[in-house]
Design an enzyme around this catalytic site. Structure first.
Site, PDB file in Angstrom:
ATOM      1  N   ASP A 170      40.105  25.806 -38.976  1.00  0.00           N
ATOM      2  CA  ASP A 170      41.378  25.612 -38.263  1.00  0.00           C
ATOM      3  C   ASP A 170      42.556  25.975 -39.158  1.00  0.00           C
ATOM      4  O   ASP A 170      43.457  26.727 -38.755  1.00  0.00           O
ATOM      5  CB  ASP A 170      41.529  24.155 -37.817  1.00  0.00           C
ATOM      6  CG  ASP A 170      40.573  23.771 -36.707  1.00  0.00           C
ATOM      7  OD1 ASP A 170      39.959  24.678 -36.109  1.00  0.00           O
ATOM      8  OD2 ASP A 170      40.433  22.556 -36.452  1.00  0.00           O
ATOM      9  N   GLU A 224      36.975  31.537 -35.708  1.00  0.00           N
ATOM     10  CA  GLU A 224      35.648  32.097 -35.969  1.00  0.00           C
ATOM     11  C   GLU A 224      35.680  33.064 -37.152  1.00  0.00           C
ATOM     12  O   GLU A 224      34.733  33.121 -37.948  1.00  0.00           O
ATOM     13  CB  GLU A 224      35.111  32.804 -34.720  1.00  0.00           C
ATOM     14  CG  GLU A 224      34.934  31.911 -33.507  1.00  0.00           C
ATOM     15  CD  GLU A 224      34.011  30.722 -33.760  1.00  0.00           C
ATOM     16  OE1 GLU A 224      33.142  30.807 -34.651  1.00  0.00           O
ATOM     17  OE2 GLU A 224      34.168  29.695 -33.075  1.00  0.00           O
TER      18      GLU A 224
END
Length: 489
Positions: free
Chosen positions: A202, A134
């Protein structure tokens, strides 16, 4: 409440945005596709946008407003941020009172984590993996870049989109509908762009995790857990997968990237388990659910710090102070200086009407941990309950730098002022508290009430008026207090 949150958030978002558009058209005159992200959605617009959604979350009582959980998530988040290669904006971390597995990044550096995600994780590195992901959405400004890649989205559209995402709608048509408010959008293009962002988040998140000293395999481990849950529950996807699409390739890539990082050998502390238990107890629909869960775990022979603390906390929430004290005692004997255990001990002592003993524990704890804001807030709250508002106020104002912008500080200062019959101070602190929660309208109402008080000193009047002007400057020019709006109808 949770079932209706989506409609409430979306409707409120659209109404607020529509009002803003009517009041200040220039503010919504956003550039077309292809311009830089700063022009598509500037950092100040991102901050304002995220702040408006956070205000809706507070208003819907969706926030899990626990200082200890907030501090834990914030500490993890800032540890990751300090290792980020891209300097993030000023970040705000918070926890949502929702048992579903989800996390999200709002514009402007707001990062939310559902309580359910804490419960699903097996260790701290798995939580750090989600936070790192995030955080990458924030540092790479994916929302602004998405707007740049789509068709001239307005603030109304993005408020609706974010509201739908936060609510974790199980109906994709709701999200599609939100995306197409006021314009025609190519949804498939939007989804593809989101997948590109997911892969980038990621990659960057794993790198950040490794630099911050977490096990980079935590991210892929959590992905595997989500995939397994998806297989077990079929169409009942975890909420996080509705907004963060997961594929076999994505799991394999995360696992491969983690394998390329230096191996990390972590000695897990009891902190993660204690905060996991706290999230379970405080987010439960009924405290008895958590009490039954931890009672069963201990009865099955799983006498871990997590289970013992969880049962003691659940018992204290239920008001069963004597039983809670008995359950907590072995943990305190083993970890006599642990701040979380000492704070629960103090809370239990206060429930037993042993205020002097509770205050002694808190005095010792704040000396051991002078910069731990939750301990200071618990100390001030217990002083208030013990009928010592002047001491509570003195503690809060002398530790202002440590407490920073903890919302509960202003709430406690307002309570202390009312107990001390200092109504101008109470109005001021309540106004600050409401303003920081995003409720500017009611903040002004409180400050106006203070300004109407008789016998204000010049200093008190100037202070209230200055804060009122600061709050008023955040509202549209033609905003009127609710009472004036009714009078004009």
């Amino acid at each position: 409440m949770k079932k209706t949150l989506l409609s409430c958030l979306t409707a409120a978002a659209l109404l607020a945005a529509a009002a803003t558009q009517a009041e200040s058209p220039a503010a919504l005159d956003l550039p077309q596709i292809g311009e830089p992200a700063d022009n598509a959605l500037s950092p100040s617009e991102e901050k304002a946008l995220g702040g408006r959604v956070v205000a809706q979350l507070y208003g819907a009582n969706y926030m899990l407003e626990d200082p200890e959980l907030k501090d834990y998530i914030s500490t993890l988040g800032w540890r990751l941020a300090s290792a980020s290669q891209t300097k993030p904006p000023n970040l705000t971390f918070f926890m949502i009172r929702d048992p579903r597995i989800n996390a999200f990044a709002l514009p402007g550096g707001y990062i939310g984590v559902n309580a359910g995600l804490m419960l699903a994780a097996s260790n701290e590195s798995e939580v750090a993996g989600v936070l790192g992901h995030e955080l990458a959405h924030v540092t790479q400004r994916h929302i602004a870049r998405t707007q740049e890649d789509t068709q001239a989205a307005t603030v109304a559209t993005w408020l609706a989109v974010i509201a739908a995402i936060i609510a974790g709608s199980a109906d994709p048509d709701v999200v599609v509908g939100a995306l197409s408010v006021g314009q025609a959008m190519n949804y498939q293009r939007q989804v593809n762009y989101t997948r590109a962002h997911e892969l980038e988040a990621d990659r960057i998140g794993i790198q950040t995790m490794a630099r911050a000293g977490f096990d980079p395999a935590g991210m892929s481990g959590f992905f595997s857990k989500l995939e397994q849950q998806t297989r077990l529950y079929g169409s009942g996807l975890p909420e996080i997968l509705r907004t963060h699409p997961l594929t076999t390739n994505r799991i394999a890539e995360a696992r491969s990237r983690a394998a390329e990082m230096p191996r990390v050998s972590l000695k897990e502390s009891i902190e993660f388990g204690l905060m996991q238990a706290r999230a379970r107890v405080l987010s439960a629909e009924r405290p008895s659910e958590a009490m039954d869960h931890y009672s069963n775990e201990l009865a099955a022979g799983h006498d871990t710090p997590t289970n013992r603390y969880g049962l003691a906390l659940a018992l204290s929430v239920q008001g069963q102070a004597d039983s809670a004290a008995g359950v907590l005692a072995p943990l305190l004997e083993k970890y006599p200086r642990h701040v979380t255990l000492n704070l629960l001990q103090a809370r239990i002592l206060a429930l037993q009407q042993k205020n002097d003993a509770a205050l002694a524990v808190l005095s010792r704890t704040t000396q051991l941990y002078p910069r731990y804001a939750p301990a200071l807030l618990e100390y001030a709250d217990t002083l208030m309950a013990a009928g010592k508002p002047a001491e509570a106020r003195q503690l809060l104002i002398t530790r202002e730098q440590t407490l920073g912008t903890q919302l509960e500080t202003y709430n406690l200062l307002a309570q202390a002022a009312r107990e001390l019959d200092n109504l101008p101070e109470a109005s001021y602190q309540t106004g600050v508290y409401l303003f920081l929660r995003g409720d500017a309208g009611n903040a002004i109402a409180q400050l106006d009430a203070g300004l109407r008080l008789p016998d204000l000193t010049p200093q008190e009047r100037a202070r209230l008026a200055a804060k009122r002007q600061e709050v008023r400057d955040t509202l549209p020019e033609n905003w009127r207090p609710p009472r004036e709006q009714r009078d004009r109808m």
